[in-house]
Motif scaffolding. Sequence first.
Motif: not given
Lengths: 196, 242, 219
Positions: B48-52, B84, B87, B89, B91, B93, B121, C215, C218
């Motif tokens: 899982x990445x958030x932005x980079x 999450x 579960x 909730x 997705x 990456x 949460x 990335x 995604x």
Amino acid sequence: MFALTTLIAVSFSIGSFRIGETEKPFLYAVLLWIILVFSALSGLSRSFVKEREAGTIDVLRLSARPQAVFLGKLFFNLTLLLALESIIVPLFILLMEYKIESFGFFAAMIISGGFGLAAGTTVVAAMIAQASARGALFSALSFPLLLPLMITGIKGCERAAIGVGVTGWPEVKISLAYVIIMITMSLLLFPLVWEE
Amino acid sequence: MSRVFVFDFATPKFRLTSRTQGIWLNLTWLYGINIHVMYSLRVTNVSKHYSATPLLQNISFQLQTGEALAVAGWNGSGKSTLLRIIAGLVKPSAGKVQIFFDNEPISKERKRKLIGMVAPSLAIYEELTALENLEFFCRVRGIPHNREKCLDLMERVGLCEQANKMCRNYSSGMIQRLKLAQALLHNPPLLLLDEPGCNLDSKGMKVVERIILDQRSFGMTVIASNEEREVEYADRVINLSK
Amino acid sequence: MICKILLITWMAVVIVAAFFYAGPATGFPGETSRIVFFHVPQAWVATFSFLLSMVGSLLYLTKRNPGADYLAQSAAELGFVFCLLATITGSIFARATWGSFWNWDPRETSIVILLMIYGAYFALRSAVPDEERKRVFGAVYSILAFATVPFLVFVVPRITASLHPENTMSPAKPAMDPETLVVFLGSLLAYTGLYLWILQIKIRISKIESFKKPNIGQR
């Protein structure tokens, strides 16, 4: 609240005697629909934002089928709107001395319009709950979708007030078609919006 | 339909495979033996990445019925996000999360019935009473909602006396107990506990312990926590902070 | 490269021809009828573009392929630009022929609604931080908006009668003389070519931007 404020402002500043008798049916229909649409826009934007702010949106995602959530919200919005209409419309008629020839048509127009307002805005409300700048965005997104309904409603109310050509309730049919199409589309599209 | 019964008389344990849950229940009733429905959870290469910025990288594990797994790690190491993702909730990456019933992957729609989750949460409705909350979620899940069952659950988490109190007036510990009850409502085979002990007193911790022990008899548990005590309930630990 | 040069030459020829080859149509004051060579192709390209955007949205929702979303977004943006151009040229023409810049004739009304819909579409996209959500929402909204279009067609013409000269939108049964028709069709071709060229560049830009930020898309 918004609806009441606007209604009072409108009736105070315009009164029932400033508008010529011939223009009354049309202008009153416009005013009524402006009040209805904008109070709907200010009230209905909350339906999903509320869940998000309370933190219950994810619990619902985990436990409920998306269609069930959509229908639940739709009926909530609908009751809210019908309650709003049941206060605003009689008040409007009283304050503005709105003379209506075909009362059944008028009522059907207002009620089917309420269905349409709820059907057209529920998916948008679900989308803006996941966006920033929610309030303004909700109006901007909903208004173009509601415009055909609003035009139909204005036309219908005007026709009901004049009482000419009301057989078959043409505008009510259009707005019911709008309701059906919007609900079908929403049922198809809502799961995409709802689920991550 | 094929039903394969494997009786292994050499060891006292026996395992059997079937496609329908109904058969299991009948056998349980017949033999008076607690037979597990074989659910398993498989997490493969989840990232899982958030932005980079990468948060989770290539997490893989497998969990069988009866097992409990702890996910440990510093704040911000992605414990909650991993839960999450499991579960559904969030997705991932990359990678996937699957639940199997007898080696058959379960569809997204049915997954919802199998997962119970507690997390900071996930909130409950403050404008309802505790009992109304539980009944609401029963209705939402389509479980026949009887008051008895809800009250039973309240008893389990130690909220029996306050069942009819508005949740707005609840203390944070009581809310946590209610959240536990909400997650257990449908007897989920997969229980996801994110900081189950937060805001709980020692009695409350006992409740959590009890729940995890009970869960072992028929399902899987994933616990995300930093508390030494909570991690100890698990058989295995995944450490996310490297 | 050759295509581009050809296209530019073609456009130049069309512009010159629009002013010198084709004669002014009867029934319009002065030279105003020449607007038909620019205004109508712009409107056509805008319509085509919005249609492409819809197709992109539908494709994205079914296939979840980012390329489809690049198409949807780029086509929507270009459609918006061409729609604005058509609105401006149209209202100049309206001023010259009907005496006011804006008359709320049915086409003007529907163009305003279109601009509102796509304005809202861009606002929605910019307000959703997550890349994939943004794409899904954009697609959902444009499909929802598209579903209301039949009602507009149904409802709007009842309000006022159209001021638009008939037949200008249907070159199949032209009221134009042959020279005008040739230039008009040429201009239609030129505008479509120009549009496809810009669209291709825009899609490429979107792709490059998505590579720049790995990335993304995604979450």
